[in-house]
Design a protein around this motif. Structure first.
Motif, PDB file in Angstrom:
ATOM      1  N   ARG A 175       0.847  -1.207   0.000  1.00 22.41           N
ATOM      2  CA  ARG A 175       0.000   0.000   0.000  1.00 22.41           C
ATOM      3  C   ARG A 175       0.881   1.255   0.000  1.00 22.41           C
ATOM      4  N   ARG A 176       1.931   1.224   0.824  1.00 20.31           N
ATOM      5  CA  ARG A 176       2.844   2.394   0.832  1.00 20.31           C
ATOM      6  C   ARG A 176       3.431   2.582  -0.568  1.00 20.31           C
ATOM      7  N   SER A 177       3.780   1.471  -1.177  1.00 17.19           N
ATOM      8  CA  SER A 177       4.361   1.507  -2.519  1.00 17.19           C
ATOM      9  C   SER A 177       3.389   2.151  -3.515  1.00 17.19           C
ATOM     10  N   GLU A 178       2.121   1.764  -3.419  1.00 20.11           N
ATOM     11  CA  GLU A 178       1.138   2.297  -4.377  1.00 20.11           C
ATOM     12  C   GLU A 178       0.943   3.808  -4.193  1.00 20.11           C
ATOM     13  N   ILE A 179       0.982   4.250  -2.951  1.00 19.72           N
ATOM     14  CA  ILE A 179       0.828   5.694  -2.696  1.00 19.72           C
ATOM     15  C   ILE A 179       2.036   6.456  -3.266  1.00 19.72           C
ATOM     16  N   LEU A 180       3.221   5.887  -3.075  1.00 24.65           N
ATOM     17  CA  LEU A 180       4.423   6.552  -3.604  1.00 24.65           C
ATOM     18  C   LEU A 180       4.379   6.592  -5.132  1.00 24.65           C
TER      19      LEU A 180
ATOM     20  N   ARG B 242       9.116   6.982  -7.827  1.00 27.67           N
ATOM     21  CA  ARG B 242       8.977   5.719  -8.557  1.00 27.67           C
ATOM     22  C   ARG B 242       9.980   4.689  -8.017  1.00 27.67           C
ATOM     23  N   TRP B 243      11.250   5.126  -7.865  1.00 26.77           N
ATOM     24  CA  TRP B 243      12.274   4.197  -7.393  1.00 26.77           C
ATOM     25  C   TRP B 243      11.920   3.650  -6.006  1.00 26.77           C
ATOM     26  N   ASN B 244      11.508   4.542  -5.117  1.00 25.89           N
ATOM     27  CA  ASN B 244      11.247   4.095  -3.739  1.00 25.89           C
ATOM     28  C   ASN B 244       9.911   3.364  -3.594  1.00 25.89           C
ATOM     29  N   SER B 245       8.997   3.564  -4.551  1.00 30.09           N
ATOM     30  CA  SER B 245       7.781   2.731  -4.527  1.00 30.09           C
ATOM     31  C   SER B 245       8.191   1.283  -4.792  1.00 30.09           C
ATOM     32  N   GLU B 246       9.249   1.127  -5.586  1.00 24.85           N
ATOM     33  CA  GLU B 246       9.735  -0.231  -5.877  1.00 24.85           C
ATOM     34  C   GLU B 246      10.565  -0.779  -4.714  1.00 24.85           C
ATOM     35  N   GLU B 247      11.244   0.102  -3.977  1.00 26.06           N
ATOM     36  CA  GLU B 247      12.043  -0.329  -2.817  1.00 26.06           C
ATOM     37  C   GLU B 247      11.161  -0.694  -1.621  1.00 26.06           C
ATOM     38  N   ALA B 248       9.996  -0.039  -1.504  1.00 25.87           N
ATOM     39  CA  ALA B 248       9.152  -0.232  -0.314  1.00 25.87           C
ATOM     40  C   ALA B 248       8.796  -1.700  -0.110  1.00 25.87           C
ATOM     41  N   VAL B 249       8.651  -2.445  -1.208  1.00 22.15           N
ATOM     42  CA  VAL B 249       8.240  -3.855  -1.089  1.00 22.15           C
ATOM     43  C   VAL B 249       9.445  -4.799  -1.134  1.00 22.15           C
ATOM     44  N   ARG B 250      10.657  -4.257  -1.054  1.00 19.53           N
ATOM     45  CA  ARG B 250      11.849  -5.119  -1.131  1.00 19.53           C
ATOM     46  C   ARG B 250      12.769  -4.911   0.067  1.00 19.53           C
ATOM     47  N   ILE B 251      12.209  -4.479   1.197  1.00 22.48           N
ATOM     48  CA  ILE B 251      13.036  -4.278   2.389  1.00 22.48           C
ATOM     49  C   ILE B 251      13.364  -5.657   2.963  1.00 22.48           C
TER      50      ILE B 251
ATOM     51  N   LEU C 167       9.312   7.612   3.540  1.00 29.91           N
ATOM     52  CA  LEU C 167       7.955   7.052   3.533  1.00 29.91           C
ATOM     53  C   LEU C 167       7.971   5.573   3.144  1.00 29.91           C
ATOM     54  N   ALA C 168       8.830   5.226   2.196  1.00 30.73           N
ATOM     55  CA  ALA C 168       8.934   3.818   1.796  1.00 30.73           C
ATOM     56  C   ALA C 168       9.334   2.958   2.988  1.00 30.73           C
TER      57      ALA C 168
ATOM     58  N   GLY D 223      19.664   4.472  -0.322  1.00 30.40           N
ATOM     59  CA  GLY D 223      18.893   5.600   0.201  1.00 30.40           C
ATOM     60  C   GLY D 223      17.931   5.204   1.299  1.00 30.40           C
ATOM     61  N   ILE D 224      17.236   4.097   1.132  1.00 30.17           N
ATOM     62  CA  ILE D 224      16.216   3.702   2.102  1.00 30.17           C
ATOM     63  C   ILE D 224      16.859   3.232   3.416  1.00 30.17           C
ATOM     64  N   LEU D 225      18.101   2.752   3.329  1.00 32.72           N
ATOM     65  CA  LEU D 225      18.770   2.255   4.543  1.00 32.72           C
ATOM     66  C   LEU D 225      18.972   3.367   5.569  1.00 32.72           C
ATOM     67  N   GLU D 226      19.037   4.613   5.103  1.00 28.29           N
ATOM     68  CA  GLU D 226      19.226   5.746   6.025  1.00 28.29           C
ATOM     69  C   GLU D 226      18.005   5.910   6.946  1.00 28.29           C
ATOM     70  N   TYR D 227      16.883   5.321   6.554  1.00 26.00           N
ATOM     71  CA  TYR D 227      15.647   5.456   7.338  1.00 26.00           C
ATOM     72  C   TYR D 227      15.219   4.139   7.994  1.00 26.00           C
ATOM     73  N   LEU D 228      16.125   3.162   7.985  1.00 27.26           N
ATOM     74  CA  LEU D 228      15.836   1.862   8.590  1.00 27.26           C
ATOM     75  C   LEU D 228      16.869   1.564   9.667  1.00 27.26           C
ATOM     76  N   GLU D 229      16.470   0.775  10.645  1.00 21.17           N
ATOM     77  CA  GLU D 229      17.396   0.364  11.694  1.00 21.17           C
ATOM     78  C   GLU D 229      17.272  -1.142  11.865  1.00 21.17           C
ATOM     79  N   ALA D 230      18.408  -1.809  12.020  1.00 20.59           N
ATOM     80  CA  ALA D 230      18.373  -3.268  12.174  1.00 20.59           C
ATOM     81  C   ALA D 230      17.895  -3.635  13.574  1.00 20.59           C
ATOM     82  N   LYS D 231      16.932  -4.532  13.639  1.00 18.08           N
ATOM     83  CA  LYS D 231      16.502  -5.093  14.932  1.00 18.08           C
ATOM     84  C   LYS D 231      16.894  -6.562  14.933  1.00 18.08           C
ATOM     85  N   TYR D 232      17.755  -6.955  15.878  1.00 18.50           N
ATOM     86  CA  TYR D 232      18.253  -8.335  15.957  1.00 18.50           C
ATOM     87  C   TYR D 232      17.479  -9.063  17.038  1.00 18.50           C
ATOM     88  N   ILE D 233      16.928 -10.188  16.707  1.00 17.39           N
ATOM     89  CA  ILE D 233      16.203 -11.001  17.693  1.00 17.39           C
ATOM     90  C   ILE D 233      16.915 -12.349  17.777  1.00 17.39           C
TER      91      ILE D 233
END
Ligand code: NAP
Length: 489
Positions: free
Chosen positions: A77-82, A123-132, A177-178, A475-485
């Motif tokens: 859904r986030r991807s479609e909005i982007l 467009r690029w990040n709409s494609e990245e949103a579903v590939r995290i 946003l992605a 680019g998207i990695l700057e807005y993500l943080e690794a959570k290790y379980i």
């Protein structure tokens, strides 16, 4: 308004339509206090609000309120909005380009290029949103599994400069946003109208209220300090000058906030004797004259080998002389005005200093009478390495040419700067080109190309040009943080 370059070119826009107010929590909050000046003639286009510290902090409330739902919105859904943001920007390219040209002054072809580039981040990040991605593997001891997921980092404060009013914002907003973050954007005071025009477009594309908030203020220091001191804010992404970047890094350190810094540049443009002269001149025009030289990637030092020096200079003079200077929205214009009178003063000072130290003016070099903040395309040769323009960003249509003889000299000259953003190398010898590109201290190198910016590639600098990368898979990695379980089962 929907138009394409072929069907309709609006020559004037009522810019006041884009100055509805601060955009917080999906609402417009009217206000005044910051006049937006048309650099082509000094007239006032509109006035936008001057947010106080307290008003600015309500944007954090709005971003915090919207955050849980946005991070839990399915990536598809986030991807479609982007994607819809991309489509709307593309459909309104001509309107947005005209607005950028009016408030920033850049020539319409540059403004159109910026809109296409800016939209592409959606467009690029709409494609990245579903590939995290994440990780799942067995711990070396064999006792448990290592599970790593990437989570949105949290509320991001985004601060952008005036030279690319659309692209510097979307290069941050789209990946944030992605990733599932909500944001507060503070655009430059000179060019806020594009940021507000885009805010309305995001809402139309389906971006929920509070996910993107836009504020303008005449107190960027106190406002940013207050935003960064709020414990709900977890990210600062800044594009602007190195001195302000240093201040913000220190400010962010107080709350240990993750920082991405896209700062100043001093790009060398190295031309070897064996270069394809026409290709080098084509590249030089793009690297120097895109945005009339007001780009962080702009060639700031032409470093040219002795055997090709004179031919390169005469070709450059011929091409720069053919560029028409005028208002950005005039279809004949190739070089619009600078952003402010102060910017012209700085260019004039740098040229005067170089001439005092022995530089020869091959073209231009004289500021025209007003109105508007113009400086003509200028070529200087014999520039002394002691000149101030060798070390400072010129940020204008001035091309200083330095001469070299050996490859070693070229590399030493290219690296003789505290900056390390973009660099350009022209040679027909690919082995040498790759070797020199590898040795130049820069985050990006154009090899036989005068343009490096690409939403699909990592944009960013080394040394005092910044930290982190925007664009590409980075680019998207700057807005993500690794959570290790650590998982036992
Ligand atoms: P700037 O003076 O550093 O301003 C950039 C932004 O920071 C503006 O929104 C400005 O707000 C804000 N700001 C200024 N002082 C601040 C403070 N104390 N605290 C918080 N925010 C503050 O840069 P600029 O003149 O707009 O832009 C030109 C510079 O940007 C050049 O150095 C260029 O190389 C660099 N740049 C770098 C990249 C890159 O990707 N590396 C891209 C484009 C531009 P106000 O407008 O309200 O002052």
């Amino acid at each position: 308004m929907t138009a394409t370059a072929d069907t309709f070119v609006p020559t004037t826009l009522d810019c006041r339509l884009y100055a509805q107010g601060l955009y917080i929590g999906g609402q417009w909050r009217p206000g005044r206090g910051i006049p937006v000046v048309n650099p082509s003639d000094g007239s006032i286009l509109a006035e936008v609000p001057d947010a106080s510290v307290a008003e600015s902090l309500t944007a954090v409330d709005a971003a915090a309120k919207a955050a849980p739902a946005w991070r839990n919105t399915p990536p598809r859904r986030r991807s479609e909005i982007l994607r819809r943001c991309y489509e709307l920007m593309t459909a309104r390219a001509e309107e947005l380009a005209t607005l950028i040209s009016l408030e920033n002054g850049k020539a319409l072809p540059d403004a159109r290029g910026e809109v296409a580039y800016a939209a592409e981040f959606f467009r690029w990040n709409s494609e990245e949103a579903v590939r995290i991605g994440g990780e799942f593997r067995t711990a070396p001891a064999g006792t448990n599994r290592i599970l790593v997921e990437q989570q949105p980092i949290g509320i991001a404060v985004l601060i952008t400069p005036w030279n690319f009013p659309a692209a510097m914002a979307t290069r941050k907003i789209a990946p944030a946003l992605a990733a599932g973050c909500t944001v507060i954007l503070k655009p430059a005071s000179e060019t806020p109208l594009t940021a507000y025009a885009l805010a309305a477009l995001y809402a139309e594309a389906g971006v929920p209220a509070g996910v993107v908030n836009v504020i303008t203020t005449t107190q960027p220091g106190p406002v940013t300090s207050a935003l960064l001191a709020d414990p709900r804010v977890r990210k600062l992404s800044f594009t602007g000058s190195t001195p302000v970047g240093r201040v913000l890094l220190a400010e962010a350190a107080k709350s240990v906030i993750s920082c991405s810094m896209e700062l100043g540049g001093n790009a060398p443009f190295v031309v070897f004797d064996d270069a394809d002269l026409e290709a080098a001149l084509d590249g030089a025009l793009v690297a120097k004259m895109r945005n009339a030289g007001e780009a962080c990637t702009a060639a700031n030092r032409f470093i040219v080998q002795s055997g090709i020096h004179d031919a390169f200079v005469s070709g450059l003079v011929k091409r720069m002389a053919a560029i028409k200077v005028g208002p950005g929205t005039d279809p004949a214009t190739g070089c619009g005005p600078m952003i402010t009178r102060k910017a012209v003063d700085k260019i004039e000072r740098l040229v005067a200093d170089a001439v005092t130290r022995g530089a020869q003016v091959q073209l231009g070099g004289t500021r025209p009478a007003g109105p508007g903040f113009y400086y003509p395309p200028t070529v200087l040769t014999g520039v002394s390495p002691q000149s101030e323009m060798k070390h400072e960003e010129i940020f204008g249509p001035v091309a200083p040419v330095y001469r070299f003889d050996t490859e070693e000299q070229a590399v030493v000259l290219a690296n003789d700067t505290e900056y390390g953003l973009a660099a350009y190398v022209f040679t027909r010898d690919l082995k040498r080109g790759l070797a020199v590109a590898g040795r130049i201290e820069a985050g990006m190198v154009g090899l036989n190309r005068g343009l490096v910016s690409d939403p699909a590639a990592p944009f960013g600098g080394v040394k005092q040009s910044g930290l982190g990368r925007e664009g590409g898979v980075h680019g998207i990695l700057e807005y993500l943080e690794a959570k290790y379980i650590a998982t036992s089962f």
